[in-house]
Every structure is written in C-alpha cells, then in structure tokens.
Design a protein around this motif. Structure first.
Motif, PDB file in Angstrom:
ATOM      1  N   SER A  23       9.915  -6.689  -7.521  1.00 34.84           N
ATOM      2  CA  SER A  23       9.268  -7.041  -6.185  1.00 34.84           C
ATOM      3  C   SER A  23       7.747  -6.830  -6.363  1.00 34.84           C
ATOM      4  O   SER A  23       6.949  -7.854  -6.154  1.00 34.84           O
ATOM      5  CB  SER A  23       9.768  -6.345  -4.780  1.00 34.84           C
ATOM      6  N   LEU A  24       7.382  -5.849  -7.068  1.00 32.25           N
ATOM      7  CA  LEU A  24       5.801  -5.671  -7.231  1.00 32.25           C
ATOM      8  C   LEU A  24       5.304  -6.551  -8.332  1.00 32.25           C
ATOM      9  O   LEU A  24       4.193  -7.196  -8.090  1.00 32.25           O
ATOM     10  CB  LEU A  24       5.693  -4.204  -7.816  1.00 32.25           C
ATOM     11  N   LEU A  25       6.059  -6.715  -9.426  1.00 36.20           N
ATOM     12  CA  LEU A  25       5.480  -7.807 -10.556  1.00 36.20           C
ATOM     13  C   LEU A  25       5.691  -9.161  -9.883  1.00 36.20           C
ATOM     14  O   LEU A  25       4.576  -9.869 -10.085  1.00 36.20           O
ATOM     15  CB  LEU A  25       6.802  -7.604 -11.460  1.00 36.20           C
ATOM     16  N   TYR A  59      11.147   0.343   3.333  1.00 33.49           N
ATOM     17  CA  TYR A  59       9.611   0.305   2.866  1.00 33.49           C
ATOM     18  C   TYR A  59       8.806   1.083   3.506  1.00 33.49           C
ATOM     19  O   TYR A  59       9.177   1.376   4.623  1.00 33.49           O
ATOM     20  CB  TYR A  59       9.154  -1.201   3.006  1.00 33.49           C
ATOM     21  N   PRO A  60       7.596   1.390   3.062  1.00 35.74           N
ATOM     22  CA  PRO A  60       6.672   2.093   3.827  1.00 35.74           C
ATOM     23  C   PRO A  60       6.084   1.573   5.321  1.00 35.74           C
ATOM     24  O   PRO A  60       6.150   2.347   6.209  1.00 35.74           O
ATOM     25  CB  PRO A  60       5.437   2.209   3.083  1.00 35.74           C
ATOM     26  N   ALA A  61       6.162   0.338   5.394  1.00 38.50           N
ATOM     27  CA  ALA A  61       6.159  -0.225   6.820  1.00 38.50           C
ATOM     28  C   ALA A  61       6.509  -1.694   6.863  1.00 38.50           C
ATOM     29  O   ALA A  61       6.896  -2.152   5.792  1.00 38.50           O
ATOM     30  CB  ALA A  61       4.446  -0.319   6.960  1.00 38.50           C
ATOM     31  N   THR A 104       4.446  -2.789   1.088  1.00 33.86           N
ATOM     32  CA  THR A 104       4.797  -1.762   0.053  1.00 33.86           C
ATOM     33  C   THR A 104       3.403  -1.432  -0.682  1.00 33.86           C
ATOM     34  O   THR A 104       2.290  -1.947  -0.447  1.00 33.86           O
ATOM     35  CB  THR A 104       5.649  -2.411  -0.866  1.00 33.86           C
ATOM     36  N   ALA A 105       3.475  -0.413  -1.335  1.00 41.46           N
ATOM     37  CA  ALA A 105       2.334   0.041  -2.117  1.00 41.46           C
ATOM     38  C   ALA A 105       2.044  -0.879  -3.405  1.00 41.46           C
ATOM     39  O   ALA A 105       2.874  -0.993  -3.980  1.00 41.46           O
ATOM     40  CB  ALA A 105       2.300   1.529  -2.416  1.00 41.46           C
ATOM     41  N   THR A 117       9.858 -11.329  -0.582  1.00 42.13           N
ATOM     42  CA  THR A 117       8.578 -10.695  -1.328  1.00 42.13           C
ATOM     43  C   THR A 117       7.818  -9.950  -0.332  1.00 42.13           C
ATOM     44  O   THR A 117       7.517 -10.460   0.928  1.00 42.13           O
ATOM     45  CB  THR A 117       7.832 -11.758  -1.754  1.00 42.13           C
ATOM     46  N   PRO A 118       7.687  -8.617  -0.499  1.00 42.29           N
ATOM     47  CA  PRO A 118       6.890  -7.687   0.354  1.00 42.29           C
ATOM     48  C   PRO A 118       5.496  -7.914  -0.166  1.00 42.29           C
ATOM     49  O   PRO A 118       4.795  -8.496  -0.823  1.00 42.29           O
ATOM     50  CB  PRO A 118       7.245  -6.354  -0.209  1.00 42.29           C
ATOM     51  N   MET A 119       4.551  -7.395   1.282  1.00 41.14           N
ATOM     52  CA  MET A 119       3.120  -7.607   1.037  1.00 41.14           C
ATOM     53  C   MET A 119       2.617  -6.373   0.442  1.00 41.14           C
ATOM     54  O   MET A 119       3.142  -5.203   0.635  1.00 41.14           O
ATOM     55  CB  MET A 119       2.704  -7.912   2.364  1.00 41.14           C
ATOM     56  N   GLY A 120       1.666  -6.491  -0.500  1.00 38.68           N
ATOM     57  CA  GLY A 120       1.264  -5.352  -1.093  1.00 38.68           C
ATOM     58  C   GLY A 120       0.103  -4.601  -0.658  1.00 38.68           C
ATOM     59  O   GLY A 120      -0.782  -5.709  -0.404  1.00 38.68           O
ATOM     60  N   LEU A 121      -0.123  -3.410  -0.272  1.00 39.94           N
ATOM     61  CA  LEU A 121      -1.156  -2.792   0.322  1.00 39.94           C
ATOM     62  C   LEU A 121      -1.798  -1.924  -0.954  1.00 39.94           C
ATOM     63  O   LEU A 121      -0.883  -1.235  -1.302  1.00 39.94           O
ATOM     64  CB  LEU A 121      -0.969  -2.078   1.604  1.00 39.94           C
TER      65      LEU A 121
END
Ligand code: ZN
Length: 266
Positions: free
Chosen positions: A6-8, A141-143, A165-166, A233-237
């Motif tokens: 997911s992060l990639l 996920y974290p949020a 996600t981070a 697809t998660p959003m990255g923070l």
C-alpha cells in the motif's frame, strides 16, 4: 505485506497531486452539543434510547472487516471534486470535523460530488476517526477519514472512507488545516475559506480500488440505508502530521460489526 504494498502504491499518487496553497482561516464562533453516548462501550449504544435501537438490532451496520485486495467492481464512483470549498472546522470531541457551507439555503448541489449508478452524492462534511473503523483482513490503520455525502438537500446517503497511514511523505490535503484544528475539549469553530478536496481524492489514488457495501452511520443513531465506498489505497500522513492528528483526536472506533446483510458490491 499488505502495508508495504500500500505504501509503495501511495507514493506516486501523492507526487502527482496538484499543488494548492493553504487555506485562509479565522476563529468565528463556538458551541456544539454534548453527546449522550461515548466510546467506553459502543455495544450498549442500542439501549441508550429508542432512537438508537438499530445500533443493536440493525442488520447492515458499519464498520466491517474488508478482505485485503479483493476489491469491488460494481457501483464505481465517478468524481467531480475539482472545486475548493468553504466551511467550518471544529473538533467533534474525537478529532477534526469540517462542515461545508450551504448555498442558497440548504443546497449542496454546488459542492464536490460523485456519481454512482446514476445517483449523485454531494459532499456535506468530513471528519476523522482514530484508529480506523474499517479493518482490512483484521488489520486496522492509525486513523480513517470519512467524507460524508448526501442528497443536494443534505440527507446522508453515501460515505467515502479513506484509511490513513504513516508515510515518509506528508499529506498536502491535511496540511491545509492540521495546524488549525481545535483541541478535543474546545468548542471553537474555525472558518476555512478555501479547502481543496481534490487533494484528498488524489492522495487516495482517486479510489481506483475500493470496497463498496450497504451499511450505516458508525455513530448513534447508527442509521442504515447508506452506501459505503472504502478506498483500497490509504492516504499517507508524515510522522509529524500523524502525531499532530493524534494530538487533537481521541479513541473513536466503534469496532467492526457482524456481517449480516452488508454484502460487498451488492
Ligand atoms: Zn465517521
């Protein structure tokens, strides 16, 4: 495994998102109502009062656990999210919450929207939960960001859920307002004149992968009859953004609900 994939997948989406300047803001007013429920024991919400009964007796309750990589291919949303919006930023007691201004009385038809199966859903508000409410094959996920959509007159009809996600890259969407979110105990309202919602969509890979199902509001009165689209697809923070978000948030995840009639894609 799912996390690293997911992060990639996320990185190119963020880099390709259009640039946008920060919103202007001013502190305008205060006052929100006290809630008669909390997150100490969400399983008891249904017995607080008759209006909340469906929280216990419902058959299409949200959130639910979603199968990793087994995405939906029906009810595909087509977005029209290019406009900037104005509204009020508050803290709903558990994190940032933003209500879009109405125009011409209670009319949201000028707001960002999406269409699925011939029905158009207009953006009314958004808020976050910490940690995420939907789980992906048992993982939270974290949020999670909830983009609440409804009819042009504001009846909630569809919600977009985006796992947060981070990431090593910061989120331009969150950067627009994260420094202005009141604390969990504050009743301040902060007016934001220009929030670009297209960034949220872009940072979630334009929802090219998603799960969809018929579910409910995840807070009392747990109203059913609305459709969820959860981004694959998660959003990255960035680490800094995530810690800032957590600093203005409180535990606000209902917990996944038993699957009874919330069939995926149906
Ligand atoms: Zn929510």
């Amino acid at each position: 495994m799912f996390w690293s994939i997911s992060l990639l997948a996320l990185a190119p989406a963020v880099l390709a998102c259009p640039d946008h300047t920060r919103s202007s803001r001013s502190l305008v007013s205060r006052a929100t109502g006290a809630k008669d429920w909390n997150y100490t024991d969400p399983s008891s919400w249904g017995s607080i009062k008759p209006e909340y009964a469906i929280c216990s007796s419902g058959t299409m309750q949200s959130p639910i656990d979603l199968p990793a990589n087994n995405f939906s291919n029906t009810h595909a949303p087509t977005f029209k999210y290019s406009a900037t919006v104005a509204g009020e930023l508050t803290n709903w007691g558990y994190g940032p919450s933003f209500a879009l201004n109405e125009t011409n009385g209670k009319d949201y038809s000028g707001n960002p929207s999406f269409t699925a199966d011939g029905t158009t859903y207009y953006l009314i508000a958004w808020h976050t939960h910490t940690p995420s409410e939907h789980e992906i094959s048992g993982t939270s996920y974290p949020a999670e960001l909830h983009l609440v959509h409804g009819t042009s007159s504001g009846t909630v009809a569809g919600v977009i859920g985006i796992p947060l996600t981070a990431s090593s890259i910061s989120s331009p969407f969150f950067e627009q307002f994260l420094g202005s979110v009141p604390s969990t105990t504050s009743e301040s309202h902060v007016e934001l004149d220009e929030v670009y919602m297209g960034l949220a969509l872009c940072e979630a890979g334009n929802l090219e992968s998603y799960w969809t199902y018929k579910g409910s509001l995840t807070t009392p009165a747990c109203t059913e009859g609305l459709r969820w689209w959860v981004s694959g697809t998660p959003m990255g923070l960035s680490k800094r953004q995530m810690s800032k978000l957590k600093g203005v948030s409180g535990f606000s995840s209902r917990g996944v609900q038993k699957i009874i009639a919330q069939a995926l894609s149906v």
